[in-house]
Scaffold this active site. Structure first.
Site, PDB file in Angstrom:
ATOM      1  N   LYS A  37       0.841  -1.203   0.000  1.00  0.00           N
ATOM      2  CA  LYS A  37       0.000   0.000   0.000  1.00  0.00           C
ATOM      3  C   LYS A  37       0.873   1.249   0.000  1.00  0.00           C
ATOM      4  O   LYS A  37       2.086   1.171   0.239  1.00  0.00           O
ATOM      5  CB  LYS A  37      -0.912  -0.013   1.229  1.00  0.00           C
ATOM      6  CG  LYS A  37      -0.168  -0.123   2.546  1.00  0.00           C
ATOM      7  CD  LYS A  37      -1.104  -0.316   3.708  1.00  0.00           C
ATOM      8  CE  LYS A  37      -0.307  -0.433   5.013  1.00  0.00           C
ATOM      9  NZ  LYS A  37      -1.183  -0.549   6.185  1.00  0.00           N
ATOM     10  N   ARG A  75      -9.831   0.695  15.471  1.00  0.00           N
ATOM     11  CA  ARG A  75      -9.757   1.485  14.233  1.00  0.00           C
ATOM     12  C   ARG A  75     -10.855   1.027  13.278  1.00  0.00           C
ATOM     13  O   ARG A  75     -11.824   1.736  13.047  1.00  0.00           O
ATOM     14  CB  ARG A  75      -8.361   1.340  13.595  1.00  0.00           C
ATOM     15  CG  ARG A  75      -8.167   2.171  12.351  1.00  0.00           C
ATOM     16  CD  ARG A  75      -6.756   2.044  11.795  1.00  0.00           C
ATOM     17  NE  ARG A  75      -6.432   0.685  11.355  1.00  0.00           N
ATOM     18  CZ  ARG A  75      -5.274   0.339  10.795  1.00  0.00           C
ATOM     19  NH1 ARG A  75      -4.316   1.260  10.626  1.00  0.00           N
ATOM     20  NH2 ARG A  75      -5.047  -0.909  10.416  1.00  0.00           N
ATOM     21  N   TYR A 121      15.113  30.969   4.457  1.00  0.00           N
ATOM     22  CA  TYR A 121      13.943  31.606   5.053  1.00  0.00           C
ATOM     23  C   TYR A 121      14.089  31.726   6.563  1.00  0.00           C
ATOM     24  O   TYR A 121      14.490  30.786   7.244  1.00  0.00           O
ATOM     25  CB  TYR A 121      12.681  30.801   4.744  1.00  0.00           C
ATOM     26  CG  TYR A 121      12.256  30.829   3.300  1.00  0.00           C
ATOM     27  CD1 TYR A 121      11.802  32.005   2.707  1.00  0.00           C
ATOM     28  CD2 TYR A 121      12.295  29.673   2.529  1.00  0.00           C
ATOM     29  CE1 TYR A 121      11.405  32.020   1.369  1.00  0.00           C
ATOM     30  CE2 TYR A 121      11.893  29.680   1.207  1.00  0.00           C
ATOM     31  CZ  TYR A 121      11.447  30.860   0.627  1.00  0.00           C
ATOM     32  OH  TYR A 121      11.059  30.874  -0.688  1.00  0.00           O
ATOM     33  N   MET A 172      11.005  24.505  -0.189  1.00  0.00           N
ATOM     34  CA  MET A 172      10.164  23.553  -0.912  1.00  0.00           C
ATOM     35  C   MET A 172      10.963  22.744  -1.920  1.00  0.00           C
ATOM     36  O   MET A 172      10.758  21.528  -2.068  1.00  0.00           O
ATOM     37  CB  MET A 172       9.027  24.278  -1.630  1.00  0.00           C
ATOM     38  CG  MET A 172       8.098  23.352  -2.392  1.00  0.00           C
ATOM     39  SD  MET A 172       6.747  24.201  -3.232  1.00  0.00           S
ATOM     40  CE  MET A 172       5.703  24.634  -1.844  1.00  0.00           C
TER      41      MET A 172
END
Length: 398
Positions: free
Chosen positions: A44, A142, A270, A318
């Site tokens: 998965k 769950r 940044y 990013m």
């Protein structure tokens, strides 16, 4: 023509190398550990970021029994890619996905009666049968039928002439950390299976063991196991090593795209979260949090360059990050930087990044994004590649 040339000559600005020979090495270790038990490979989330279709093809070639996915879409991708083995959808699916499940020969999980009723309606309409697996909750809280309600629910499902109960399973929440609770779960599940057998409910497959279950609780093997993270040579928790022969399947690499010398006190990136303390050589590497590398590792992790560790300095952007290569005078623009994997005698493991990110290895590898090219290797020979450009070309009909 330009796109065609680029696709066939470049692996891009950042890439993950997926070693299929290591995957098979890990699979064989698991197979030896579980003996004659069947194996459902958990692939998965794009095989935890490694490339589901390519991983499935390699494992299918080496005799894996079946695959476990989380969604109908994941199952369809495998079928369209030529996977013939059983595909079990381990998570609940939506009612409007039942038809696709039937069309693509996917095995759904039933974890509540409302879905069973809707599924049964569709099967009656089509006059078709289907195999299912049933999940029982023994402590995960769950999905799955509540333990005390499970026998009556399973009997009801068995009453349908269109549904074959192929498997019954449960799931560990603490297999890597709490042995007492996990053993209690196993005993509860054993009692359930015994009671079901007495009620003439005898599924072909009974399964509970994930990677930690396989290596820590032999009683949880039953007749089918579900390895996930161990297939990829990783462990579920810091300090937990399943087997000394396991080999990490993924490496993550990029390149230096800018290199400059700056004076002491120069702010970087940044927020100016880092200032140089000396005259420094700062390299910019073409990878960032947009590629899945965690931003939380800003000023808190190393990469490898020319076999040496280089610290990430400043806030990870990013698309880019900066590293200090003052102590690596041979570093040049265009050089390969290793973010996960080995370079000469040094290694950065996924477990190291996960611990520093206060997360788990699953999140690190499955978070590696689609713009990171996957380069599939077999004993260092490139045998396949998957990139955004390849997807673009398919969309355009190339």
């Amino acid at each position: 023509m330009y796109i065609f040339i680029l696709m066939n000559t470049s692996i891009g600005r950042a890439w993950a190398e997926i070693y299929l020979d290591r995957l098979i090495n890990n699979y064989k270790i698991i197979k030896e550990e579980v003996g004659d038990k069947k194996i459902m490979a958990a692939i998965k989330a794009d095989a935890y970021g490694h490339g589901a279709l390519e991983v499935a093809k390699a494992l299918q070639k080496h005799g894996v029994d079946m695959f476990g996915v989380a969604s109908v879409e994941e199952g369809i991708e495998l079928r369209k890619g030529g996977i013939k083995k059983k595909i079990i959808i381990l998570s609940p699916i939506l009612n409007d996905q039942i038809d696709a499940c039937i069309e693509f020969d996917l095995i759904p999980t039933i974890s509540e009666l409302s879905f069973f009723e809707k599924l049964n309606e569709r099967l009656i309409k089509y006059k078709k049968g289907i195999s299912v697996h049933i999940e029982v909750d023994t402590g995960m809280t769950r999905t799955g039928f509540p333990y005390d309600e499970s026998i009556s629910a399973i009997k009801k499902i068995q009453s349908s002439p269109f549904i074959k109960i192929e498997g019954i399973f449960s799931h560990f929440p603490l297999a890597d950390t709490d042995g007492a609770f996990s053993k209690e779960q196993i005993e509860r599940f054993k009692r359930l299976i015994s009671n079901l057998n007495n009620a003439k409910v005898k599924p072909k497959f009974v399964h509970m063991a994930n990677s930690s279950g396989i290596f820590r609780y032999p009683d949880s093997h039953f007749n089918l196991v579900r390895p996930g993270i161990s297939l990829y040579g990783l462990s579920a928790s810091p300090g937990l090593r399943y087997h000394p022969g396991f080999k990490p399947v993924m490496t993550l690499k990029s390149r230096i795209v800018n290199l400059r010398e700056v004076p002491p006190g120069t702010p970087i990136s940044y927020g100016h979260t880092y200032r140089t303390r000396r005259r420094s050589r700062i390299a910019t590497v073409s990878v960032g949090y947009g590629d899945g590398y965690p931003r939380i590792l800003s000023n808190n992790a190393d990469v490898l360059c020319h076999g040496k560790r280089a610290r990430i300095v400043g806030t990870i952007c990013m698309d880019l990050m900066m590293i200090d290569v003052t102590h690596i005078p041979e570093a040049r623009s265009g050089d390969v930087v290793t973010l996960i994997g080995e370079d000469r005698t040094e290694e950065i493991r996924v477990e190291e990044l996960a611990e520093k990110s206060n997360t788990i290895v699953y999140e690190i590898t499955s978070g590696i994004g689609p713009r990171v090219t996957r380069v599939f290797k077999d004993h260092n020979k490139i045998v396949g590649m998957r990139s955004l450009l390849e997807r673009w070309n398919k969309i355009k009909g190339g």
